[in-house]
Design a protein around this motif. Structure first.
Motif, PDB file in Angstrom:
ATOM      1  N   ALA A  14      13.398  -2.131  38.999  1.00  0.00           N
ATOM      2  CA  ALA A  14      13.889  -2.755  37.770  1.00  0.00           C
ATOM      3  C   ALA A  14      12.702  -3.377  37.037  1.00  0.00           C
ATOM      4  CB  ALA A  14      14.941  -3.804  38.079  1.00  0.00           C
ATOM      5  N   PHE A  15      12.460  -2.936  35.807  1.00  0.00           N
ATOM      6  CA  PHE A  15      11.432  -3.537  34.958  1.00  0.00           C
ATOM      7  C   PHE A  15      12.092  -4.646  34.150  1.00  0.00           C
ATOM      8  CE2 PHE A  15       9.711   0.707  35.693  1.00  0.00           C
ATOM      9  CZ  PHE A  15       8.391   0.433  35.988  1.00  0.00           C
ATOM     10  N   GLU A  16      11.679  -5.877  34.403  1.00  0.00           N
ATOM     11  CA  GLU A  16      12.219  -7.039  33.694  1.00  0.00           C
ATOM     12  C   GLU A  16      11.297  -7.350  32.526  1.00  0.00           C
ATOM     13  OE1 GLU A  16      15.044  -8.205  34.565  1.00  0.00           O
ATOM     14  OE2 GLU A  16      15.279  -7.302  36.563  1.00  0.00           O
ATOM     15  N   ILE A  17      11.852  -7.288  31.303  1.00  0.00           N
ATOM     16  CA  ILE A  17      11.034  -7.361  30.092  1.00  0.00           C
ATOM     17  C   ILE A  17      11.418  -8.578  29.270  1.00  0.00           C
ATOM     18  CG2 ILE A  17      10.345  -6.159  27.977  1.00  0.00           C
ATOM     19  CD1 ILE A  17      11.169  -3.543  29.399  1.00  0.00           C
ATOM     20  N   ASN A  18      10.440  -9.396  28.967  1.00  0.00           N
ATOM     21  CA  ASN A  18      10.600 -10.465  27.989  1.00  0.00           C
ATOM     22  C   ASN A  18       9.828 -10.023  26.745  1.00  0.00           C
ATOM     23  OD1 ASN A  18      10.545 -12.739  26.393  1.00  0.00           O
ATOM     24  ND2 ASN A  18      10.012 -14.154  28.045  1.00  0.00           N
ATOM     25  N   GLU A  19      10.559  -9.582  25.721  1.00  0.00           N
ATOM     26  CA  GLU A  19       9.921  -8.954  24.567  1.00  0.00           C
ATOM     27  C   GLU A  19       9.080  -9.924  23.737  1.00  0.00           C
ATOM     28  OE1 GLU A  19      12.831  -5.250  23.516  1.00  0.00           O
ATOM     29  OE2 GLU A  19      13.413  -7.203  22.754  1.00  0.00           O
ATOM     30  N   GLY A  20       9.394 -11.185  23.789  1.00  0.00           N
ATOM     31  CA  GLY A  20       8.619 -12.153  23.023  1.00  0.00           C
ATOM     32  C   GLY A  20       8.833 -12.006  21.526  1.00  0.00           C
ATOM     33  N   ASP A  21       8.038 -12.717  20.750  1.00  0.00           N
ATOM     34  CA  ASP A  21       8.116 -12.660  19.299  1.00  0.00           C
ATOM     35  C   ASP A  21       7.112 -11.633  18.765  1.00  0.00           C
ATOM     36  OD1 ASP A  21      10.063 -14.659  19.175  1.00  0.00           O
ATOM     37  OD2 ASP A  21       8.528 -16.238  19.237  1.00  0.00           O
ATOM     38  N   ARG A  22       7.324 -11.227  17.514  1.00  0.00           N
ATOM     39  CA  ARG A  22       6.391 -10.308  16.875  1.00  0.00           C
ATOM     40  C   ARG A  22       5.038 -10.986  16.672  1.00  0.00           C
ATOM     41  NH1 ARG A  22       6.761  -8.460  12.038  1.00  0.00           N
ATOM     42  NH2 ARG A  22       5.847  -6.452  12.549  1.00  0.00           N
ATOM     43  N   THR A  23       3.994 -10.269  17.012  1.00  0.00           N
ATOM     44  CA  THR A  23       2.642 -10.761  16.776  1.00  0.00           C
ATOM     45  C   THR A  23       2.254 -10.371  15.357  1.00  0.00           C
ATOM     46  OG1 THR A  23       2.141 -10.395  19.104  1.00  0.00           O
ATOM     47  CG2 THR A  23       0.282 -10.768  17.628  1.00  0.00           C
ATOM     48  N   LYS A  24       2.107 -11.355  14.491  1.00  0.00           N
ATOM     49  CA  LYS A  24       1.891 -11.083  13.080  1.00  0.00           C
ATOM     50  C   LYS A  24       0.405 -11.069  12.733  1.00  0.00           C
ATOM     51  CE  LYS A  24       6.283 -13.290  11.858  1.00  0.00           C
ATOM     52  NZ  LYS A  24       6.947 -14.342  11.035  1.00  0.00           N
ATOM     53  N   ILE A  25       0.110 -10.601  11.534  1.00  0.00           N
ATOM     54  CA  ILE A  25      -1.235 -10.693  10.967  1.00  0.00           C
ATOM     55  C   ILE A  25      -1.157 -11.699   9.828  1.00  0.00           C
ATOM     56  CG2 ILE A  25      -3.089  -9.471   9.770  1.00  0.00           C
ATOM     57  CD1 ILE A  25      -2.288  -6.942  11.221  1.00  0.00           C
ATOM     58  N   SER A  26      -1.682 -12.864  10.048  1.00  0.00           N
ATOM     59  CA  SER A  26      -1.543 -13.939   9.066  1.00  0.00           C
ATOM     60  C   SER A  26      -2.500 -13.788   7.895  1.00  0.00           C
ATOM     61  CB  SER A  26      -1.762 -15.303   9.735  1.00  0.00           C
ATOM     62  OG  SER A  26      -3.072 -15.384  10.301  1.00  0.00           O
ATOM     63  N   ALA A  27      -3.642 -13.117   8.124  1.00  0.00           N
ATOM     64  CA  ALA A  27      -4.622 -12.987   7.043  1.00  0.00           C
ATOM     65  C   ALA A  27      -5.543 -11.810   7.325  1.00  0.00           C
ATOM     66  CB  ALA A  27      -5.440 -14.269   6.889  1.00  0.00           C
ATOM     67  N   ILE A  28      -6.001 -11.189   6.234  1.00  0.00           N
ATOM     68  CA  ILE A  28      -7.038 -10.160   6.300  1.00  0.00           C
ATOM     69  C   ILE A  28      -8.157 -10.603   5.357  1.00  0.00           C
ATOM     70  CG2 ILE A  28      -7.620  -7.738   5.933  1.00  0.00           C
ATOM     71  CD1 ILE A  28      -4.712  -7.025   6.427  1.00  0.00           C
TER      72      ILE A  28
END
Length: 787
Positions: free
Chosen positions: A178-192
């Motif tokens: 069984a693979f137990e997955i905590n997907e977490g939040d989206r990793t965003k790009i705040s600035a370029i």
């Protein structure tokens, strides 16, 4: 690995003694046996196996009874047995003349399940991991699967996903994973952030790269997902951008992303060095190949003295020269541009050297990464195949064609040495992307009210590269249905063959309704990379309702009387020449698009005419820093009867598709019954022109994809050819108005949004020059979306 440890210990123990050592248990363990003292056994005894057959173990040994063996054979046998993935431990020993192989079997995977995943479905994760039902359990493989799942989540912008495993033993030496997955939040790009750019602002450079800053709709576009490979590709996009605008010394100093773990956001920084801007100096061609005349090739030059330096123009010139010399019988000829910079005058002189290249042949073409598009769809874009002379120019052309298909998010072509020195292997790496579109369009007019159109388009049907489109639309008085299909490589040749079937019902005319259906068969082929030719056969059949009313009513208008025979069948042949140098089909900034069509109707049916239409658009960047694009469009059309007068529907009609601010069939000659205008009569000649300027919406982030545009349209339609007798019926006399060359004009503004659903356009146009009998439509909108 116990077997490895046993071998090392044994080697140490017998470094100064014979190859066989008897242990206290009476078992002789094979240790370091020299080649001079190679051992021989008479049989192989397999122990510890319960599910794996002994023959499978023996089959993976390099040691056989009656043959001598040494430590190298022991090592290789152990490696092979571990490589099967069936065993967690392997030990090899000798007892007398018997080779004893003791194994510990891995557990068998009974079931693989995923828990906690919502953003990525089970079916997708099953394709990522290597652990499979009924496969052997392997701890190293399990760790690799954990990393593969993390990589899959990173690809959708969830770099902080946590993956753990839970093992549940079941009967028979099996185990559930069984693979137990905590997907977490989206990793965003705040600035370029761009550093070192002077000629172009951050916003303009942000438009060039594919990595985008996170916004409120980024969860749909997924363009804000950080990927190191994508950032490397963005570096190349920036190089192309600068090289094509005169900055031949441009280079990317560095590009990297820093992760703010507290906020789970990346900050991307790209440092560039622009250098000076150059123009072309002297341009010439030199040839060392006998039989190739340099002067005869000068007409192929795309680079001109005094023009802004452009790497694309250099590439286009190389391709043109390469094609010409290949047709003259020199397939291995190599065209090399040699540049000479003048730093004081900021010029680059270019000499195109034509010489004999290395004689190499394509051994094979390997295609990787295509999960949907079929191999042959990719292969047919190459003008070379296995066994042909290798030509780098043709490879670059194939890459451009594959990119222009818009089937792939990335295309990369590399080479590897073949089986012989004069053989080359082409490696084509692609990544499929969505090619379907769901479109919605509409508008509003005073006469028809709201109109709407819904269409579904697939540009890569079943991965075969075929185009299919179905559309349904209508308004208060109209209904339209159509379907189109195109096979771009008919009979294996670069011939685009297809058909269109359509049906339309229109009750907006005065005194009658019409029901039109038909089919259009077409076939086309490229003449050059920029010029395209198409020919078509079209048949339409129109039926009219309320004919009894038309025939008995002396007040019926002239338009009704021209179709009182009950129907109108048209068969025609046409050809089209299309030319395009646009830099981008979605948002052109530079280039020309032109098209001319001639249609010949007759073939024994109800219409006999020659109809000619032409349209050309020119796009030019007015301000690079502001990303302001100018567009000028001009068009014209004419229809002339080849037998008698034209029927009303054989005329040309003009409206919102040509001049915004007016309705469909909104301008041109009209029938007047003394008190009102009772219908559009069409014309034989039209001219139109349009000027438009677009730029990103001010005060808003360019990442939103909103562009503001202002425009001015002008058009005229005149020269109706309905027979004069059709305007007289008993005591009723109707007249034709607007038959002279009278110009209409409108000005307006609009917004274009490159939305996650596709381009969306909204505009408002105000007619500033019009006639009393024109139909006005000031507001319009349209949209399309991909799926």
């Amino acid at each position: 690995m116990k077997a490895g440890s046993n071998l090392l210990n044994a080697v140490s123990a017998v470094a100064l003694t014979a190859g066989i050592v008897v242990t206290g248990a009476g078992v002789a363990t094979l240790a370091g046996v020299t080649i001079a003292e190679a051992a021989v056994v008479s049989r192989v005894d397999v122990r510890g196996n319960s599910r794996v057959d002994a023959s499978t173990v023996r089959g993976n040994l390099t040691i056989s009874p009656g043959s001598s063996f040494d430590n190298n054979d022991i090592d290789e046998s152990v490696k092979r047995l571990f490589a099967t993935g069936l065993f967690s431990d392997v030990q090899i020993s000798v007892s007398g003349s018997t080779l004893i192989v003791t194994v510990s079997e891995n557990q068998i995977i009974n079931q693989v399940v995923f828990n906690g995943n919502k953003k990525i479905k089970d079916t997708a994760l099953s394709q990522v991991v290597q652990s499979r039902q009924l496969g052997a359990y392997n701890d190293l493989l399990l760790q690799a699967d954990i990393q593969a799942i993390k990589d899959a989540y990173s690809a959708i912008g969830r770099s902080d996903a946590v993956v753990t495993t839970r093992l549940v033993p079941v009967d028979g030496g099996r185990v559930n994973i069984a693979f137990e997955i905590n997907e977490g939040d989206r990793t965003k790009i705040s600035a370029i952030n761009f550093v070192g750019n002077q000629a172009f602002g951050d916003g303009r450079l942000a438009d060039v790269i594919t990595t985008k800053r996170s916004g409120m709709l980024s969860f749909l576009t997924r363009k804000d997902v950080y990927d190191e490979d994508k950032l490397r590709a963005d570096e190349e996009l920036l190089r192309r951008f600068y090289y094509n605008r005169g900055y031949a010394d441009f280079r990317v100093i560095s590009s990297f992303a820093e992760l703010d773990e507290a906020n789970n956001e990346y900050v991307v920084s790209i440092t560039v060095e622009e250098g000076e801007r150059y123009v072309f100096g002297d341009v010439s061609i030199e040839s060392t190949v006998p039989g190739i005349d340099s002067d005869a090739l000068k007409g192929l030059l795309e680079t001109r003295t005094g023009a802004v330096y452009s790497a694309k123009d250099v590439e286009d010139t190389i391709m043109a020269i390469s094609d010409r010399v290949a047709t003259q019988g020199y397939p291995f000829a190599q065209i090399t541009p040699r540049g000479d910079r003048d730093f004081n005058n900021r010029t680059i002189s270019v000499v195109y050297l034509v010489d004999e290249g290395t004689r190499a042949y394509v051994e094979r073409i390997e295609i990787r990464g295509n999960t949907r598009t079929r191999d042959y769809v990719i292969r047919r874009e190459f003008d070379l195949s296995e066994g042909d002379a290798f030509n780098q120019v043709l490879v670059r052309r194939a890459k451009k064609r594959l990119e222009d298909l818009k089937f792939f998010s990335s295309v990369d072509i590399s080479t590897q040495p073949g089986s012989q020195p004069d053989r080359v292997v082409l490696i084509v790496d692609v990544k499929d992307q969505a090619t379907g579109e769901f479109g919605v369009g509409g508008g509003y007019s005073n006469s028809d009210g709201f109109t709407a159109t819904v269409d579904i388009t697939e540009r890569n049907f079943l991965g075969r590269g075929q185009y299919i489109r179905a559309s349904v639309g209508g308004g208060t008085d109209t209904r339209e249905y159509s379907m189109s299909f195109t096979e771009p490589y008919f009979l294996g040749y670069r011939l685009a063959a297809g058909f269109d079937v359509f049906k339309k019902t229109d009750s907006s005319y005065t005194g009658f309704d019409d029901d039109t259906q038909g089919i259009n068969l077409r076939i086309g082929a490229p003449i050059t990379e920029n010029l395209y030719f198409q020919t078509a056969f079209k048949f339409t059949q129109t039926e009219y309702s309320d004919l009894a009313t038309i025939a008995s009513n002396p007040e019926s208008n002239a338009i009704s009387r021209t179709i009182a025979n009950g129907g109108h069948d048209v068969a025609s042949l046409s050809y089209t020449l299309a030319y395009s140098t646009l830099d981008d089909r979605t948002l052109p900034r530079e280039g020309i698009s032109a098209r001319v069509t001639q249609e010949f109707a007759g073939l024994g049916f109800d219409a006999d005419y020659i109809k000619t239409t032409a349209k050309a658009s020119y796009f030019h960047m007015l301000s690079e820093s502001a990303d302001m694009v100018g567009q000028f469009t001009a068009g014209a059309g004419n229809v002339v009867s080849t037998s008698g007068n034209l029927r009303v529907f054989d005329h040309l009609f003009l409206g919102q598709e040509t001049i915004r601010g007016f309705d469909t069939r909104g301008i041109g000659p009209r029938v007047f019954d003394g008190s009102s205008y009772v219908g559009a009569a069409g014309g034989t000649t039209y001219f139109n022109g349009s000027v438009e300027v677009s730029a990103p919406m001010p005060m808003l982030s360019r990442d939103l994809g909103l562009r503001f545009n202002v425009f001015a349209d002008a058009a005229t339609l005149y020269g109706n050819d309905i027979a004069a007798s059709d305007f007289v019926s008993g005591s009723s006399v109707q007249t034709l108005v607007g038959n002279d060359m009278e110009w209409r004009a409108s000005v307006g503004a609009g917004i274009t949004w490159a939305s996650p659903f596709g381009p969306l356009r909204v505009y408002y146009a105000e007619p500033v020059v019009k006639q009393d009998y024109d139909d006005v439509k000031k507001f319009g909108f349209g949209a399309s979306t991909r799926f």
